[in-house]
Design an enzyme around this catalytic site. Structure first.
Site, mmCIF file in Angstrom:
data_model
loop_
_atom_site.group_PDB
_atom_site.id
_atom_site.type_symbol
_atom_site.label_atom_id
_atom_site.label_comp_id
_atom_site.label_asym_id
_atom_site.label_seq_id
_atom_site.Cartn_x
_atom_site.Cartn_y
_atom_site.Cartn_z
ATOM 1 N N GLY A 9 -12.013 -13.744 11.480
ATOM 2 C CA GLY A 9 -12.120 -14.251 10.128
ATOM 3 C C GLY A 9 -12.036 -15.766 10.136
ATOM 4 N N CYS A 10 -12.521 -16.374 9.069
ATOM 5 C CA CYS A 10 -12.563 -17.834 9.017
ATOM 6 C C CYS A 10 -11.168 -18.440 8.974
ATOM 7 C CB CYS A 10 -13.403 -18.298 7.833
ATOM 8 S SG CYS A 10 -13.051 -17.431 6.293
#
Lengths: 355, 355, 355, 355
Positions: B151-152
């Site tokens: 995930g970012c």
């Protein structure tokens, strides 16, 4: 207090109406209807209203019409096609109706059906409805029971052209070429409060584009507005091109006109100033001040600048307004003030928000 | 040329993958699948790709798996729950799989099912999947067949904390307090390419807000990332609070830590510089240069600044990245490069876009 | 490798040149001059360049000219009036000079001095300088030693009008009315990298306005560009009105034309497609795809759409480009490629950044 | 009517004061001074004021003090260091003085001189000046002649912490850990109306960054505000980290606290609601409604949400306000209302602007 109802208050014009009317000294919003949000407080959907209004969306079902008929004024902040269902019953009951959608803007049934792709429920009312720009039709509005509140773009175009058309009428000489170009730009709120990919921030921000290039519903409305003003034999035709600006509110219309020799001789700055000298909400900017949309942000003012490039015989009229106020809810309240015989600026004479 | 497929290329990570891979010298995107857009050229949906790629979305129905199995690498740029349906068949066929969604990020089945509210189709693959941050797990990636692309937010948190956790491991002494606060901010593209009222420009622009305040799926991922690094007896706990910034791309994580007396003695600027000295994409900023998100816009770089306010025993780590590149598609390509034995920077070593 | 110098790289066109040339396979930026920032690394002012370029601004004083003369190509990314001081010495030394400012755009000395309010240092070079739009003047550019890189607005206007003017030439019949209206819109980076109240975010954001209403320096440049194309007896005159859009990059020109009867008969979509069929960077959009500025963001492409509203005899040409790339630094690199006999797309054939 | 003067009305707090006071029913702005703009109408600099106010900037030279002494209230919307020059003479003449800069915010001379790097002209007034947050110091304000109007960040931090500190006082037990983290975010107007490269739209838009990382002047003000509230033996220390958000107005403070066991037992939602039950401008949001800055845009309201993540013993307080209204000019007017014995909401009870 005047009793007011708003039908369909979940869009941007709806919440703007609630905001404006919440500080209007002579009216009380007593009814706010919404089928989808019945039972919900408006400030739950719009937390900005917390502490301002405790009104609750209601859906009265079959009793809705009855309830609306008990109000003095009913605003329709609904999609096209809703107001026409109830306008007749309401006006017959003596209620004043202001539709912020397009049901009563176009006086031509043919044009309405062509541009909006639906049948009209009460075509017989089209002619008696008043197209509500107070600075154009104030006298008619005083006695009006049914008002079609103008589209945002047409308001800028018509008010930007009125002093010119009237000067041409007065001289009975063509002052501008037949061709009028309205290159207009709007903030995103003009597209309404909707879930739509094309309006997603990541699609819209840091971007600019035209839309409605092959035809936009506001074109026949602009043409009708001009025709209302025309009293001479000189017809005009309009090329209208709207664009989407990455900003929330604000509308900017750049109107390009070509002057005839007679037109070149006119002092257009003076003509505009004279024409709107008594209008509180219309501001003709002095030479040297460019209009920008923020100078009217969240206010009911519309500002105009005129530039006459003599050598080139070009007249440029630049018009700014807040699309949700003078372009929608504010003009609706202004119309209401006129219809009720109130001071026209009541509840509307506040300062724009800068920065 | 290496043959690549992208499953589901209509979102922002999908189009970013197409953009990045279009200039990668050693791969060819041979297959792009989408059920909803089958038969449509990608550049019809994304006109920015006109002249760059003429690939067409396809839906092969039952033959999809066959077609994917003929590729060397398959990227899943799909919602959660899709990659898990095909990962087993693909990896068994020798295809390298990189999932940009969350199917293979969490190694704990319990946590996956709790946070994503769905059953996992191939839980037995969870342990063998590699959590793909090359700067953390490069060796494992070299032999990986299945990668969960991070995930970012977790990418920024984990890379922002790694030098600290490792220093603590090395000294086997607590250097920071147990409590870690990750106050993070993301541009709107992080929410994906979707029609959603809350993402409408008129709702999002000129506005700032937190979200996921009571819990966000990236929290367990951050905690897992820290646990992978922990080799000491010192556990950490994380408070993660994400916010939405009115900008298209960009992610900014402000990490607040409290230093122990031993931690105060460390030269953290030096520690970070040493830790990432060999990393092309990780940039430890020198003292005096603040990070900002635009300094990595549209690039695969991640920049870090460290501030040690000694008096107050506060360590502040500031991390910026482009959420769609190092936070998604760029990191996926970087993972691919490692998995295929390529130079890790291939196709990724371009400059950020400023202004 | 070709040795390149950039004079004055602290503005937006300067940093864009550094960005573009850093990935150009056949050139090396060997010299970057700035008086105010001598001794400073470029990546200290533009941290986005960290890891991309380690070049240092230098001020060689009296030796500057010597140093520049040793390069193959010199770009001037300076304010107006600088390139003209050195152009003669450089071209005589065999250096190819590309000025991104206005010193060599206008071939008329009178017009230059009138619009830029300064004397020209080498008026004798004006006629030999090539106005550098490769798609207009490719052949001249091949042998050019001195290029005036066009203004951003004129690039859109000239390329948006070229197929029409040429069709009119070919038929030797007037196809459009004499009057051309270019209603253009630019992102804020077009105003340059400067400290100016009017460009402050709080002044510019959520706002829209016209500027240069009474005259803009790009007008004579557009007119000259049209005159270069004109081969018939039919003159044109231009009304040019620029506006400022709250976005960083991007330029959008809406060109309004009135068709003659002969003009109405032309299939303009086809005419544009034919005219630019071989141009890699010019993209005539198919019917139904509207141009938007983000579709060219950070790329050297320029996209055009044509709309023919027959009834109204209106031809609308919509043109988008990135003002800093095709409108400035990208076109400069494209010009360099042509001048050096390189493949014209070298270092420029990358994808736009969307979202 | 109360006669009011504004010293220095060319900044954002100045124009906001003019806007707010223009609709205040009991005051009249009779004097507006500016050395640089003497003789200029305010609405020439701020066209948004056209039709709202016709006041002219004046510079009375040596007579300025005389003229100010004839007013009832003087607002200083000037840079730091101006109000201190005239405060003594004005208050001695019976004029009520409200300084929107920092001259009278810090009661400690040492701290003032350390953080603002200048000598104080009237240190003897520091102790008698009232730090003007009405919801904290209403009683003192009623008799105040000299008010230091708080900084924007401190207003959010102090009001976000007050119910907690007071609860801790009341229980005489530590409820939160000593460490308080204020991770705050502000719109760009907070940096003032100035020509500065770092505030240029092309630098600020589509970007996010922290600033003042090594120390910000609002830190001692927050600490002083907390100390004013502290009545127990439990001290607190603050880590304050401000960030710049690409939006015009709005401030968002995310306050991270760790609860003790005693603190975990408190119902913080209830505690906040009770604490601010009688405050018109302070709105404790019900569970489930997240604060966002637009919900207070252009209004004097400040909204708060509290989240208690029990498992993790984390208390998160989220506070939003408009930095120019409740964070500056609105609070100044609110202070004036209290000082003059007016209804505290006079001229301030309008709705936020959404969208």
């Amino acid at each position: 207090m005047i009793s007011v109802a708003i039908v369909g208050g979940t869009g941007y014009t709806g919440v703007e109406l609630i905001r404006l009317l919440s500080s209007h000294p002579k009216v009380s919003v007593d009814l706010l209807t919404s089928r989808s949000h019945a039972g919900t407080r408006a400030d739950q959907i719009f937390p900005s209203l917390r502490g301002i209004s405790d009104i609750v969306f209601s859906d009265l079902g079959d009793d809705t019409l009855n309830a609306l008929q008990k109000c003095d004024v009913v605003f329709f902040a609904t999609p096209h096609g809703v107001a026409m269902q109830q306008a007749e019953a309401l006006t017959q009951a003596g209620v004043k109706v202001i539709d912020l959608a397009a049901d009563f803007r176009l006086q031509s049934l043919v044009e309405f059906e062509q541009w909006y792709q639906q049948q009209h429920a009460c075509p017989e009312l089209l002619k008696s409805a008043v197209y509500g720009i107070p600075e154009v039709s104030r006298d008619k509005l005083r006695n009006a029971n049914l008002v079609g509140n103008p589209g945002c773009y047409p308001t800028t175009a018509i008010l930007g052209l009125k002093p010119i058309i009237e000067a041409q009428n007065a001289k009975n000489t063509r002052l501008i070429d037949e061709r009028i170009i309205v290159d207009a730009k709007s903030g995103v709120s003009g597209a309404g409060r909707q879930a739509k990919l094309a309006l997603n921030y990541a699609e819209t921000s840091d971007n600019f584009e035209a839309y409605g290039v092959t035809g936009h519903r506001h074109l026949p409305e602009i043409e009708q507005g001009i025709n209302i003003l025309l009293e001479s034999q000189f017809t005009q035709r309009v090329r209208f091109l709207p664009h989407l600006v990455p900003m929330i509110r604000g509308m900017y219309s750049s109107i390009h006109l070509e002057l005839t020799d007679a037109g070149k001789a006119v002092d257009w700055q003076q003509a505009f100033e004279d024409s709107y000298a008594d209008e509180v909400f219309l501001d003709v900017l002095p030479t040297g001040i460019y209009p920008d949309t923020r100078s009217v942000r969240a206010s009911n003012r519309l500002r105009i600048a005129v530039y006459q490039n003599n050598d080139r015989a070009e007249l440029t009229v630049l018009v700014v307004q807040d699309n949700l106020v003078k372009g929608a809810a504010g003009q609706a309240v202004q119309n209401m003030n006129v219809m009720l015989g109130f001071d026209e600026t009541l509840g509307l004479n506040f300062a724009p928000i800068v920065p």
